[in-house]
Design an enzyme around this catalytic site. Structure first.
Site, short mmCIF file in Angstrom:
data_model
loop_
_atom_site.label_atom_id
_atom_site.label_comp_id
_atom_site.label_asym_id
_atom_site.label_seq_id
_atom_site.Cartn_x
_atom_site.Cartn_y
_atom_site.Cartn_z
CE LYS A 112 -4.30 -1.74 1.87
NZ LYS A 112 -5.23 -1.76 3.00
CE LYS A 195 -7.58 -10.86 -1.50
NZ LYS A 195 -7.22 -10.42 -0.17
CE LYS A 198 -16.47 -0.95 -7.09
NZ LYS A 198 -17.46 -1.14 -8.12
#
Ligand code: TRP
Length: 330
Positions: A112, A195, A198
């Site tokens: 991230k 994976k 969205k």
């Protein structure tokens, strides 16, 4: 008394089949076996600084989907993380028992952080201390069992480390929580690569209408060596085949396998069967969601009641914690 389960789910846009098979399905099953507590983690979602109205909408949407999938407020506690102040308070307290070095080793933090930097954004401290807030979610309820996907195992191990350090300093306070993996450890998305998520756009939403599902499937990767309709395929190299195992009956899967290998079944047919299997599962969920959609106050009341019950448990924990560490009223 039965053991306590806690899990949290992020309100990211619309929840998808990866969330369903990786988590929600498990949550529903656990309701009957344990004292189950589930929260929509809106404080965690703040790490990407969403617009206020989007966060609010997505939080309610996540609750609506969880209820539509079968979470039952009579058999579990469902609430929104920010409605129970103990989470944020305990996160600070636990941060003081968390090693900086441990947090720097979290792979999700590195991922991230890299992503934020590549977008020209700061690496905010929220993504750094994210696992501490997650530990607080669990420990505020002294939960022993935490249903998660395998990408969360590192955070769970850290939570256990925090428990050990806290208990060593202040005396036995929290049990060490253990992960409970669902059978679907990792659901790969329609690109066959990563994976399902969205943000990658490789997902099938739980509430996607059948025509949306069909459109998404049309461009989904299959066995890339199977170029023409008459080429035999290799199911092991096909992600749609892998996805079938979550929704299609074993007999039908056996048929698909032979059909694919012998080229009697084409990828388009196979995707058609998959779309039908998805609809078999998702149709009733969508119908319940449509009912709830017209009754937003029902969802809000369920969440308010859930927050009340969660707060009672968490506050009791906090009283003990505050006493042990020497803060709070004299
Ligand atoms: N970090 C988890 C995820 O991304 C979500 C989460 C937040 C969670 N708090 C939790 C999971 C507590 C289990 C327990 O999937």
């Amino acid at each position: 008394m039965s053991q306590r389960v806690l899990s949290g789910i992020q309100p990211t846009g619309s929840l998808h089949l990866g969330n369903y098979f990786g988590a929600i399905q498990n949550y529903v099953a656990l309701q009957d076996r344990y004292e189950s507590i589930y929260c929509v983690v809106d404080l965690h979602a703040l790490t990407s600084r969403p617009r206020a109205e989007d966060l609010k909408k997505n939080t309610l949407e996540a609750a609506k989907i969880l209820l539509s999938c079968g979470l039952d407020p009579k058999r579990c506690v469902l609430f929104v993380q920010s409605h129970v102040p103990a989470h944020a308070e305990l996160a600070w307290i636990l941060a003081c028992s968390t090693a900086y070095g441990d947090l720097t080793r979290m792979t999700q933090f590195k991922e991230k952080g890299d992503l934020a930097q590549s977008k020209g954004d700061i690496i905010n401290t929220g993504i750094f201390t994210y696992p501490v807030l997650q530990a607080a979610d669990i420990l505020a309820y002294r939960a022993e069992i935490v249903p998660v996907g395998d990408d969360q195992l590192q955070h769970l191990e850290l939570a256990r480390e925090i428990v050990r350090r806290f208990n060593a300093t202040y005396g036995e306070t929290f049990p060490e929580p253990r992960p409970l993996l669902s059978t679907a450890k990792r659901v790969i998305g329609l690109d066959g690569e990563a994976k399902m998520s969205k943000s990658r756009g490789n997902d099938i939403g739980i509430l996607d209408a059948p025509d949306v599902v069909k459109k998404k499937l049309a461009s989904a990767k299959t066995d890339i060596k199977r170029l023409r309709r008459n080429d035999p395929g290799e199911p092991k190299d096909c992600n749609i085949f892998a996805l079938h195992q979550f929704v299609t009956s074993p007999e039908k899967i056996a048929e698909i396998e032979t059909g694919c290998r012998s080229a009697s079944l084409g990828c388009v047919d196979c995707k058609g069967i998959f779309a039908a299997s998805v609809e078999h599962l998702a149709g009733p969920i969508r119908a319940r969601a449509e009912v709830l959609e017209r009754r937003p106050d029902d969802i809000k009341n369920i969440l308010r009641d859930g927050a009340g019950r969660a707060n009672a448990i968490a506050e009791a924990t906090m009283e003990t914690v505050r006493k042990k560490i020497g803060i709070g009223e004299f």
